[in-house]
Design an enzyme around this catalytic site. Structure first.
Site, PDB file in Angstrom:
ATOM      1  N   GLU A   1      42.837 -33.109  63.905  1.00 38.48           N
ATOM      2  CA  GLU A   1      41.065 -33.369  63.732  1.00 38.48           C
ATOM      3  C   GLU A   1      40.920 -34.574  62.696  1.00 38.48           C
ATOM      4  O   GLU A   1      41.618 -34.733  61.865  1.00 38.48           O
ATOM      5  CB  GLU A   1      40.617 -31.854  62.972  1.00 38.48           C
ATOM      6  CG  GLU A   1      40.921 -30.902  63.982  1.00 38.48           C
ATOM      7  CD  GLU A   1      40.355 -29.402  63.331  1.00 38.48           C
ATOM      8  OE1 GLU A   1      40.704 -28.371  63.968  1.00 38.48           O
ATOM      9  OE2 GLU A   1      39.929 -29.589  61.964  1.00 38.48           O
TER      10      GLU A   1
ATOM     11  N   CYS B   1      37.558 -38.675  56.959  1.00 36.27           N
ATOM     12  CA  CYS B   1      38.490 -37.692  56.636  1.00 36.27           C
ATOM     13  C   CYS B   1      39.411 -37.385  57.740  1.00 36.27           C
ATOM     14  O   CYS B   1      39.139 -37.222  58.685  1.00 36.27           O
ATOM     15  CB  CYS B   1      37.770 -36.475  56.312  1.00 36.27           C
ATOM     16  SG  CYS B   1      39.166 -35.331  55.697  1.00 36.27           S
TER      17      CYS B   1
ATOM     18  N   CYS C   1      50.089 -27.481  59.162  1.00 33.61           N
ATOM     19  CA  CYS C   1      50.604 -27.381  57.525  1.00 33.61           C
ATOM     20  C   CYS C   1      51.584 -26.327  57.154  1.00 33.61           C
ATOM     21  O   CYS C   1      51.587 -25.175  57.745  1.00 33.61           O
ATOM     22  CB  CYS C   1      49.540 -27.612  56.751  1.00 33.61           C
ATOM     23  SG  CYS C   1      49.738 -27.748  55.034  1.00 33.61           S
TER      24      CYS C   1
ATOM     25  N   CYS D   1      47.907 -22.105  52.504  1.00 31.88           N
ATOM     26  CA  CYS D   1      46.685 -21.731  51.803  1.00 31.88           C
ATOM     27  C   CYS D   1      45.841 -20.848  52.331  1.00 31.88           C
ATOM     28  O   CYS D   1      45.458 -20.682  53.432  1.00 31.88           O
ATOM     29  CB  CYS D   1      46.042 -22.926  51.116  1.00 31.88           C
ATOM     30  SG  CYS D   1      47.045 -24.023  50.379  1.00 31.88           S
TER      31      CYS D   1
ATOM     32  N   CYS E   1      42.309 -21.662  53.730  1.00 27.16           N
ATOM     33  CA  CYS E   1      42.275 -22.991  54.715  1.00 27.16           C
ATOM     34  C   CYS E   1      42.851 -22.687  56.133  1.00 27.16           C
ATOM     35  O   CYS E   1      43.978 -21.669  56.405  1.00 27.16           O
ATOM     36  CB  CYS E   1      43.468 -24.090  54.293  1.00 27.16           C
ATOM     37  SG  CYS E   1      43.768 -25.377  55.286  1.00 27.16           S
TER      38      CYS E   1
ATOM     39  N   SER F   1      44.056 -30.887  44.704  1.00 25.05           N
ATOM     40  CA  SER F   1      43.438 -29.591  45.252  1.00 25.05           C
ATOM     41  C   SER F   1      43.938 -28.391  44.389  1.00 25.05           C
ATOM     42  O   SER F   1      44.770 -27.754  44.582  1.00 25.05           O
ATOM     43  CB  SER F   1      43.554 -29.077  46.727  1.00 25.05           C
ATOM     44  OG  SER F   1      43.247 -30.175  47.577  1.00 25.05           O
TER      45      SER F   1
ATOM     46  N   CYS G   1      38.866 -28.425  57.880  1.00 26.56           N
ATOM     47  CA  CYS G   1      40.059 -28.848  58.472  1.00 26.56           C
ATOM     48  C   CYS G   1      40.922 -27.671  59.235  1.00 26.56           C
ATOM     49  O   CYS G   1      40.932 -26.388  58.515  1.00 26.56           O
ATOM     50  CB  CYS G   1      41.021 -29.744  57.816  1.00 26.56           C
ATOM     51  SG  CYS G   1      41.793 -28.706  56.355  1.00 26.56           S
TER      52      CYS G   1
END
Length: 340
Positions: A83, A103, A110, A114, A117, A215, A334
């Protein structure tokens, strides 16, 4: 597109060919090599066959009602989904006004997991190549060109952890920054990390004016380890030590991103703890309203709570900003489209 392959193709061509190619790709924003009319037909066909410009295809494109945010779901040649998001600041209907930030993603999925997320729930698939990252910027550059605008900022804050794909990310940064590439000033490029200390240390030694963001999202290790599992390997103290070294060497500001999640990390005590951590030279906090994701019970903090949190930080001597909300209605966080 692979610049190394292109250089091989140009081995017996005049020296100015590479500059012509870069001008066609980055200035004229051609969609395929057939449009590069400054090149011979034979060379254009060879380039299209060996190193096509676009390897990502658009699966879905959504724009918010206010026109500020456009998000795309892109598919790579191997079927991987990533994305990218365009955020327009200021006027969206007048040419040559406002600013535009793109972005981009650095990985497919990933590995960090997290809790807040959507990308982290997908798991890690693979790293993106430098060109797959650059191509995300080019996609939006073409849209903005029609509006008589250009990409003003690029942030590596999409899917993935940039410092776990360090070499490809730095290569993409250099293409974006290159005067014969996208020619975007280094100070208009930002990389956000969840706190990969080895990456911060490597980045400290780069001779670049690119911005660094951390972050953080919590004011203590106990909470951060729940929200950001990487914290168990790289606790807050280690991250701050690496940031201190970065600031000492570069004299550049560092932004600490802090998602405001109702009842989780938005209390007055959290604000006071955060102030103790970040009342240090050249550090500032960017408060971000949580963008809800489907699998999570997390909710965004209220406007009143964010205001109070910000006031405490300011009173205790911390420089703080608040990010404008973008893309909630089109699942701008995201991983939200790829997850579906």
């Amino acid at each position: 597109m692979d610049l190394n392959k292109i250089k091989e193709i140009l081995d017996k061509e005049p020296g100015f060919r590479l500059k012509q190619i870069k001008q066609a790709v980055f200035d004229e924003l051609i969609g395929n090599w057939a449009q590069a009319t400054t090149l011979s037909l034979d060379l254009r066909q060879k380039l299209e066959s060996i190193s096509p410009i676009y390897e990502l295809t658009v699966e879905k494109e959504l724009t918010s009602k206010d026109g500020e945010t456009t998000k795309v779901l892109l598919s790579a040649q191997d079927g991987s989904k990533i994305e990218a998001v365009l955020m327009r600041h200021g006027s969206t209907d007048l040419p040559l006004t406002g600013r535009s930030t793109v972005c981009i993603s650095s990985q497919v999925g990933c590995s960090l997991g997290c809790q807040f997320c959507a990308t982290g729930q997908l798991g890690f698939k693979r790293n993106l190549s430098d060109w797959e990252m650059v191509e995300q910027v080019l996609f939006f550059a073409k849209i903005l060109k029609k509006e008589q605008k250009r990409v003003d900022n690029v942030v590596f804050m999409g899917m993935g952890e940039p410092f776990l794909n360090y070499d490809n990310v730095l290569s993409a940064v250099k293409i974006i920054n290159d005067q014969n590439g996208l020619n975007l000033g280094a100070r208009h490029i930002s990389i956000s990390t969840c706190g990969v200390v080895e990456g911060i240390k490597r980045f400290t030694d780069e001779d670049l004016q690119v911005n660094l963001a951390i972050s953080l999202h919590a004011s203590n290790n106990a909470l951060r380890s729940k929200l950001v599992p990487l914290n168990k390997k790289h606790p807050i103290e280690g991250i701050l030590a690496a940031v201190d070294d970065y600031i000492k060497k570069t004299r550049r500001k560092v932004m600490f991103e802090y998602l405001m999640i109702a009842g989780v990390n938005d209390s007055e005590k959290d604000a006071q703890e955060l102030a103790k951590l970040l009342k240090r030279p050249l550090c500032f906090v960017n408060l971000i309203s949580f963008n809800p994701i489907g699998h999570s019970d997390f909710k965004p903090s209220s406007a009143a709570r964010i205001k109070k949190f910000k006031e405490i930080l300011e009173r205790l001597g911390v420089f703080v900003t608040q990010r404008h909300e973008f893309g909630k209605e089109i699942k701008g966080a995201c991983g939200q489209l790829a997850g579906k």
